[in-house]
Scaffold this motif. Structure first.
Motif, PDB file in Angstrom:
ATOM      1  N   TYR A 151       2.607  -5.934  -5.548  1.00 19.85           N
ATOM      2  CA  TYR A 151       1.326  -6.607  -5.319  1.00 19.85           C
ATOM      3  C   TYR A 151       1.400  -8.069  -5.739  1.00 19.85           C
ATOM      4  O   TYR A 151       0.905  -8.962  -5.047  1.00 19.85           O
ATOM      5  CB  TYR A 151       0.244  -5.855  -6.101  1.00 19.85           C
ATOM      6  CG  TYR A 151      -1.102  -6.525  -6.160  1.00 19.85           C
ATOM      7  CD1 TYR A 151      -2.027  -6.335  -5.137  1.00 19.85           C
ATOM      8  CD2 TYR A 151      -1.458  -7.325  -7.252  1.00 19.85           C
ATOM      9  CE1 TYR A 151      -3.277  -6.937  -5.191  1.00 19.85           C
ATOM     10  CE2 TYR A 151      -2.702  -7.923  -7.313  1.00 19.85           C
ATOM     11  CZ  TYR A 151      -3.607  -7.729  -6.286  1.00 19.85           C
ATOM     12  OH  TYR A 151      -4.838  -8.326  -6.333  1.00 19.85           O
ATOM     13  N   LEU A 189       0.823  -1.214   0.000  1.00 22.72           N
ATOM     14  CA  LEU A 189       0.000   0.000   0.000  1.00 22.72           C
ATOM     15  C   LEU A 189       0.854   1.260   0.000  1.00 22.72           C
ATOM     16  O   LEU A 189       0.448   2.288  -0.534  1.00 22.72           O
ATOM     17  CB  LEU A 189      -0.951  -0.004   1.208  1.00 22.72           C
ATOM     18  CG  LEU A 189      -2.051  -1.062   1.158  1.00 22.72           C
ATOM     19  CD1 LEU A 189      -2.783  -1.123   2.489  1.00 22.72           C
ATOM     20  CD2 LEU A 189      -3.022  -0.794   0.021  1.00 22.72           C
ATOM     21  N   GLN A 222     -10.287   3.231  -0.125  1.00 20.86           N
ATOM     22  CA  GLN A 222      -9.660   4.523  -0.406  1.00 20.86           C
ATOM     23  C   GLN A 222     -10.333   5.217  -1.581  1.00 20.86           C
ATOM     24  O   GLN A 222     -10.574   6.429  -1.536  1.00 20.86           O
ATOM     25  CB  GLN A 222      -8.165   4.341  -0.658  1.00 20.86           C
ATOM     26  CG  GLN A 222      -7.379   3.966   0.573  1.00 20.86           C
ATOM     27  CD  GLN A 222      -5.920   3.702   0.270  1.00 20.86           C
ATOM     28  OE1 GLN A 222      -5.428   3.928  -0.841  1.00 20.86           O
ATOM     29  NE2 GLN A 222      -5.191   3.204   1.262  1.00 20.86           N
ATOM     30  N   PHE A 223     -10.637   4.467  -2.641  1.00 22.76           N
ATOM     31  CA  PHE A 223     -11.305   5.053  -3.806  1.00 22.76           C
ATOM     32  C   PHE A 223     -12.682   5.579  -3.423  1.00 22.76           C
ATOM     33  O   PHE A 223     -13.067   6.683  -3.808  1.00 22.76           O
ATOM     34  CB  PHE A 223     -11.440   4.048  -4.947  1.00 22.76           C
ATOM     35  CG  PHE A 223     -10.147   3.671  -5.604  1.00 22.76           C
ATOM     36  CD1 PHE A 223      -9.117   4.570  -5.767  1.00 22.76           C
ATOM     37  CD2 PHE A 223      -9.960   2.372  -6.070  1.00 22.76           C
ATOM     38  CE1 PHE A 223      -7.925   4.211  -6.374  1.00 22.76           C
ATOM     39  CE2 PHE A 223      -8.771   2.007  -6.679  1.00 22.76           C
ATOM     40  CZ  PHE A 223      -7.752   2.924  -6.834  1.00 22.76           C
ATOM     41  N   ARG A 232      -6.771  -5.205  -2.249  1.00 24.97           N
ATOM     42  CA  ARG A 232      -7.862  -4.725  -3.107  1.00 24.97           C
ATOM     43  C   ARG A 232      -8.975  -4.101  -2.270  1.00 24.97           C
ATOM     44  O   ARG A 232      -9.548  -3.073  -2.645  1.00 24.97           O
ATOM     45  CB  ARG A 232      -8.397  -5.863  -3.972  1.00 24.97           C
ATOM     46  CG  ARG A 232      -7.471  -6.258  -5.107  1.00 24.97           C
ATOM     47  CD  ARG A 232      -8.134  -7.189  -6.106  1.00 24.97           C
ATOM     48  NE  ARG A 232      -8.753  -8.346  -5.510  1.00 24.97           N
ATOM     49  CZ  ARG A 232      -8.139  -9.499  -5.235  1.00 24.97           C
ATOM     50  NH1 ARG A 232      -6.854  -9.642  -5.511  1.00 24.97           N
ATOM     51  NH2 ARG A 232      -8.798 -10.510  -4.704  1.00 24.97           N
ATOM     52  N   GLU A 281      -8.629  -2.608   0.594  1.00 24.47           N
ATOM     53  CA  GLU A 281      -8.120  -1.311   1.060  1.00 24.47           C
ATOM     54  C   GLU A 281      -8.182  -0.281  -0.064  1.00 24.47           C
ATOM     55  O   GLU A 281      -8.588   0.860   0.148  1.00 24.47           O
ATOM     56  CB  GLU A 281      -6.686  -1.459   1.561  1.00 24.47           C
ATOM     57  CG  GLU A 281      -6.060  -0.169   2.042  1.00 24.47           C
ATOM     58  CD  GLU A 281      -6.691   0.404   3.292  1.00 24.47           C
ATOM     59  OE1 GLU A 281      -6.632   1.638   3.460  1.00 24.47           O
ATOM     60  OE2 GLU A 281      -7.256  -0.350   4.097  1.00 24.47           O
ATOM     61  N   TRP A 282      -7.782  -0.680  -1.266  1.00 21.14           N
ATOM     62  CA  TRP A 282      -7.860   0.245  -2.404  1.00 21.14           C
ATOM     63  C   TRP A 282      -9.305   0.667  -2.645  1.00 21.14           C
ATOM     64  O   TRP A 282      -9.587   1.835  -2.899  1.00 21.14           O
ATOM     65  CB  TRP A 282      -7.280  -0.396  -3.656  1.00 21.14           C
ATOM     66  CG  TRP A 282      -5.784  -0.479  -3.692  1.00 21.14           C
ATOM     67  CD1 TRP A 282      -4.892   0.301  -3.013  1.00 21.14           C
ATOM     68  CD2 TRP A 282      -4.997  -1.385  -4.457  1.00 21.14           C
ATOM     69  NE1 TRP A 282      -3.615  -0.078  -3.306  1.00 21.14           N
ATOM     70  CE2 TRP A 282      -3.632  -1.102  -4.187  1.00 21.14           C
ATOM     71  CE3 TRP A 282      -5.307  -2.414  -5.338  1.00 21.14           C
ATOM     72  CZ2 TRP A 282      -2.592  -1.799  -4.770  1.00 21.14           C
ATOM     73  CZ3 TRP A 282      -4.264  -3.115  -5.927  1.00 21.14           C
ATOM     74  CH2 TRP A 282      -2.925  -2.806  -5.652  1.00 21.14           C
ATOM     75  N   GLU A 283     -10.226  -0.292  -2.594  1.00 22.03           N
ATOM     76  CA  GLU A 283     -11.647   0.020  -2.801  1.00 22.03           C
ATOM     77  C   GLU A 283     -12.138   1.029  -1.770  1.00 22.03           C
ATOM     78  O   GLU A 283     -12.841   1.979  -2.105  1.00 22.03           O
ATOM     79  CB  GLU A 283     -12.474  -1.261  -2.712  1.00 22.03           C
ATOM     80  CG  GLU A 283     -13.954  -1.037  -2.928  1.00 22.03           C
ATOM     81  CD  GLU A 283     -14.742  -2.339  -2.807  1.00 22.03           C
ATOM     82  OE1 GLU A 283     -15.773  -2.312  -2.127  1.00 22.03           O
ATOM     83  OE2 GLU A 283     -14.316  -3.349  -3.391  1.00 22.03           O
TER      84      GLU A 283
END
Length: 118
Positions: free
Chosen positions: A62, A56, A80-81, A74, A76-78
């Protein structure tokens, strides 16, 4: 199930509202969901929190993570987005800067906006 009142950070609550809405969960349900995932991740021998944090932070690849670790990244990315999208107000930003923009209306038609025209 027994519930207990608790205080959460405003940013976390707003992110939970945004992400939870997409999953048909209330903010409280989304926070509980995240807490259960976190509990499972911390107790899992298959997931390295340190390796996930390195990915991250852009310090590791990754592709080198295990499948469960990739799933956590994924998620965590979701999150954040969703938080960033929920905090965007481009119309206000462009209006305050005096910049024109175009957008689609509900029927897919193109609508030109120009705050200088008002």
């Amino acid at each position: 199930m027994r519930t207990m009142p608790t205080r959460v950070d405003g940013d976390l609550y707003e992110a939970a509202q945004a992400v939870g809405a997409a999953a048909s969960r209330s903010a409280a349900q989304q926070i509980s969901h995240w807490a259960r995932i976190g509990r499972e991740l911390e107790s899992s021998a298959r997931v390295s929190a340190r390796d996930i944090q390195r990915v991250l932070a852009g310090e590791a690849r990754y592709d080198n993570l295990s499948e469960p670790e990739q799933a956590r990244v994924r998620a965590e990315w979701e999150e954040q987005f969703a938080h960033r999208i929920a905090s965007l107000d481009l119309a206000a930003e462009f209006t305050s800067a005096g910049r024109p923009w175009t957008e689609a209306d509900d029927d897919g038609g193109v609508v030109a906006r120009d705050p200088r025209a008002h």
